[in-house]
Design a protein around this motif. Structure first.
Motif, mmCIF file in Angstrom:
data_model
loop_
_atom_site.group_PDB
_atom_site.id
_atom_site.type_symbol
_atom_site.label_atom_id
_atom_site.label_comp_id
_atom_site.label_asym_id
_atom_site.label_seq_id
_atom_site.Cartn_x
_atom_site.Cartn_y
_atom_site.Cartn_z
ATOM 1 N N LEU A 93 0.831 -1.197 0.000
ATOM 2 C CA LEU A 93 0.000 0.000 0.000
ATOM 3 C C LEU A 93 0.874 1.258 0.000
ATOM 4 O O LEU A 93 0.661 2.186 -0.769
ATOM 5 C CB LEU A 93 -0.926 -0.018 1.223
ATOM 6 N N SER A 94 1.885 1.293 0.880
ATOM 7 C CA SER A 94 2.844 2.397 0.905
ATOM 8 C C SER A 94 4.208 1.871 1.304
ATOM 9 O O SER A 94 4.318 0.829 1.953
ATOM 10 C CB SER A 94 2.401 3.504 1.869
ATOM 11 N N ILE A 95 5.252 2.612 0.910
ATOM 12 C CA ILE A 95 6.633 2.242 1.210
ATOM 13 C C ILE A 95 7.340 3.473 1.744
ATOM 14 O O ILE A 95 7.261 4.544 1.145
ATOM 15 C CB ILE A 95 7.368 1.741 -0.053
ATOM 16 N N ASP A 96 8.058 3.317 2.866
ATOM 17 C CA ASP A 96 8.811 4.424 3.444
ATOM 18 C C ASP A 96 10.206 3.942 3.822
ATOM 19 O O ASP A 96 10.361 3.100 4.698
ATOM 20 C CB ASP A 96 8.094 4.971 4.684
ATOM 21 N N PHE A 97 11.213 4.450 3.117
ATOM 22 C CA PHE A 97 12.610 4.211 3.493
ATOM 23 C C PHE A 97 13.036 5.397 4.354
ATOM 24 O O PHE A 97 13.210 6.499 3.851
ATOM 25 C CB PHE A 97 13.500 4.088 2.253
ATOM 26 N N GLN A 98 13.177 5.170 5.674
ATOM 27 C CA GLN A 98 13.483 6.240 6.616
ATOM 28 C C GLN A 98 14.980 6.460 6.798
ATOM 29 O O GLN A 98 15.381 7.375 7.511
ATOM 30 C CB GLN A 98 12.829 5.934 7.961
ATOM 31 N N ASN A 99 15.798 5.636 6.171
ATOM 32 C CA ASN A 99 17.245 5.757 6.262
ATOM 33 C C ASN A 99 17.786 5.603 4.851
ATOM 34 O O ASN A 99 17.258 6.204 3.939
ATOM 35 C CB ASN A 99 17.791 4.707 7.254
ATOM 36 N N GLY A 120 17.019 11.469 3.651
ATOM 37 C CA GLY A 120 17.880 12.590 3.294
ATOM 38 C C GLY A 120 18.385 12.501 1.865
ATOM 39 O O GLY A 120 18.185 11.508 1.158
ATOM 40 N N ALA A 121 19.064 13.564 1.450
ATOM 41 C CA ALA A 121 19.581 13.659 0.086
ATOM 42 C C ALA A 121 20.558 12.524 -0.204
ATOM 43 O O ALA A 121 21.379 12.165 0.644
ATOM 44 C CB ALA A 121 20.253 15.009 -0.133
ATOM 45 N N ILE A 142 0.342 9.100 -11.357
ATOM 46 C CA ILE A 142 1.655 9.304 -10.744
ATOM 47 C C ILE A 142 2.020 10.772 -10.905
ATOM 48 O O ILE A 142 1.937 11.327 -12.003
ATOM 49 C CB ILE A 142 2.730 8.414 -11.405
ATOM 50 N N ASN A 143 2.413 11.405 -9.793
ATOM 51 C CA ASN A 143 2.851 12.801 -9.800
ATOM 52 C C ASN A 143 4.328 12.852 -9.439
ATOM 53 O O ASN A 143 4.738 12.288 -8.430
ATOM 54 C CB ASN A 143 2.040 13.626 -8.797
ATOM 55 N N VAL A 144 5.114 13.568 -10.269
ATOM 56 C CA VAL A 144 6.557 13.664 -10.066
ATOM 57 C C VAL A 144 6.914 15.125 -9.848
ATOM 58 O O VAL A 144 6.599 15.983 -10.669
ATOM 59 C CB VAL A 144 7.326 13.105 -11.282
ATOM 60 N N GLY A 145 7.591 15.418 -8.722
ATOM 61 C CA GLY A 145 8.021 16.777 -8.413
ATOM 62 C C GLY A 145 7.022 17.494 -7.533
ATOM 63 O O GLY A 145 5.923 17.000 -7.265
ATOM 64 N N GLY A 146 7.441 18.658 -7.061
ATOM 65 C CA GLY A 146 6.606 19.432 -6.150
ATOM 66 C C GLY A 146 6.654 18.856 -4.747
ATOM 67 O O GLY A 146 7.413 17.927 -4.457
ATOM 68 N N ASN A 147 5.860 19.413 -3.868
ATOM 69 C CA ASN A 147 5.848 18.952 -2.478
ATOM 70 C C ASN A 147 4.447 18.704 -1.959
ATOM 71 O O ASN A 147 4.199 18.725 -0.765
ATOM 72 C CB ASN A 147 6.579 19.953 -1.570
ATOM 73 N N ASP A 157 9.668 16.417 -4.410
ATOM 74 C CA ASP A 157 11.037 16.913 -4.534
ATOM 75 C C ASP A 157 11.953 16.257 -3.504
ATOM 76 O O ASP A 157 13.110 15.949 -3.796
ATOM 77 C CB ASP A 157 11.073 18.438 -4.362
ATOM 78 N N THR A 158 11.446 16.030 -2.291
ATOM 79 C CA THR A 158 12.231 15.373 -1.238
ATOM 80 C C THR A 158 12.581 13.946 -1.641
ATOM 81 O O THR A 158 13.726 13.502 -1.475
ATOM 82 C CB THR A 158 11.452 15.363 0.098
ATOM 83 N N ASP A 159 11.607 13.226 -2.191
ATOM 84 C CA ASP A 159 11.858 11.858 -2.655
ATOM 85 C C ASP A 159 12.899 11.853 -3.774
ATOM 86 O O ASP A 159 13.810 11.020 -3.786
ATOM 87 C CB ASP A 159 10.567 11.210 -3.161
ATOM 88 N N LEU A 160 12.761 12.763 -4.725
ATOM 89 C CA LEU A 160 13.689 12.814 -5.855
ATOM 90 C C LEU A 160 15.100 13.178 -5.410
ATOM 91 O O LEU A 160 16.082 12.643 -5.941
ATOM 92 C CB LEU A 160 13.177 13.798 -6.911
ATOM 93 N N ALA A 161 15.228 14.073 -4.422
ATOM 94 C CA ALA A 161 16.555 14.458 -3.919
ATOM 95 C C ALA A 161 17.259 13.297 -3.230
ATOM 96 O O ALA A 161 18.491 13.260 -3.153
ATOM 97 C CB ALA A 161 16.419 15.646 -2.954
ATOM 98 N N ALA A 162 16.488 12.346 -2.738
ATOM 99 C CA ALA A 162 17.076 11.190 -2.056
ATOM 100 C C ALA A 162 17.737 10.219 -3.031
ATOM 101 O O ALA A 162 18.564 9.395 -2.624
ATOM 102 C CB ALA A 162 16.006 10.463 -1.240
ATOM 103 N N ILE A 163 17.394 10.303 -4.303
ATOM 104 C CA ILE A 163 17.954 9.377 -5.295
ATOM 105 C C ILE A 163 19.361 9.839 -5.655
ATOM 106 O O ILE A 163 19.550 10.903 -6.240
ATOM 107 C CB ILE A 163 17.059 9.310 -6.543
ATOM 108 N N GLY A 164 20.348 9.020 -5.298
ATOM 109 C CA GLY A 164 21.751 9.363 -5.559
ATOM 110 C C GLY A 164 22.125 9.153 -7.016
ATOM 111 O O GLY A 164 21.388 8.545 -7.805
ATOM 112 N N ASP A 165 23.295 9.667 -7.381
ATOM 113 C CA ASP A 165 23.823 9.501 -8.731
ATOM 114 C C ASP A 165 24.250 8.055 -8.968
ATOM 115 O O ASP A 165 24.520 7.308 -8.031
ATOM 116 C CB ASP A 165 25.037 10.414 -8.928
ATOM 117 N N GLY A 166 24.327 7.669 -10.230
ATOM 118 C CA GLY A 166 24.913 6.393 -10.585
ATOM 119 C C GLY A 166 23.957 5.328 -11.051
ATOM 120 O O GLY A 166 24.396 4.250 -11.475
#
Length: 186
Positions: A93-99, A120-121, A142-147, A157-166
């Motif tokens: 139903l929902s997924i939350d990665f808190q770390n 976090g970022a 599906i909505n991408v971006g914004g808060n 935006d917070t979710d997207l910032a958490a995605i690292g490079d690579g």
């Protein structure tokens, strides 16, 4: 366990199958594993199949990936580190990665009505890996971006910032999807 809640508490919880089989945990209404560390050693796959909510602490797999299937909510409260080349699949139903979530040379497939990365970022890393976001139902929006959270699958935006490079690829949606994809702030 026939509709009952399951609660496992330990400082370190280790699943060690010398045959390389799967560690399968099933529960009726909810499953909570409270451990500083969950180790899956010599386990081909760390599987959790339940109908209720799942709450997991830190997880480290040595030989296998992680598969969580539930009609409830899933929260990962600690760091999740998965063996090289092993996949992570979560359908809930929902997924939350808190770390943080760390994989390499693998595929992370997250299918839910809501996905949150609150660690976090750059807390979600996957060198040479694929990251796939899918709505819980193929007709969901599906909505991408914004808060703003809307009741649809929102990757803020917070979710997207958490995605690292690579990451080798990032896929949003599914080929059978019929819902709308809205991008805000691009």
């Amino acid at each position: 366990s026939n509709g009952a809640s399951t609660n496992i508490q330990a400082n370190v919880l280790t699943f060690n199958d010398q045959s390389g089989g799967s560690a399968i945990i099933g529960s009726g209404s909810s499953l909570e594993i409270v451990a500083n560390t969950i180790n899956a050693t010599n386990v081909g796959q760390f599987d959790i199949v339940t109908t209720g909510d799942v709450s997991l602490g830190a997880i480290t797999t040595v030989n296998g990936g992680i598969n969580v299937q539930t009609n409830g909510n899933v929260s990962f409260t600690g760091t999740v580190s998965v063996a090289d080349g092993q996949d992570v699949d979560v359908d809930s139903l929902s997924i939350d990665f808190q770390n943080s979530l760390n994989v390499s040379n693998a595929t992370i497939t997250l299918q839910a009505g809501e996905i949150d990365f609150t660690g976090g970022a750059s807390s979600i890393t996957g060198p040479n890996s694929s990251l796939v976001f899918q709505a819980q139902n193929s007709g969901d929006n599906i909505n991408v971006g914004g808060n703003t959270t809307t009741g649809d699958l929102d990757l803020t935006d917070t979710d997207l910032a958490a995605i690292g490079d690579g990451f080798a690829s990032i896929t949003i949606g599914q080929s059978s999807g019929s819902g709308n994809l809205t991008i805000t702030g691009a």
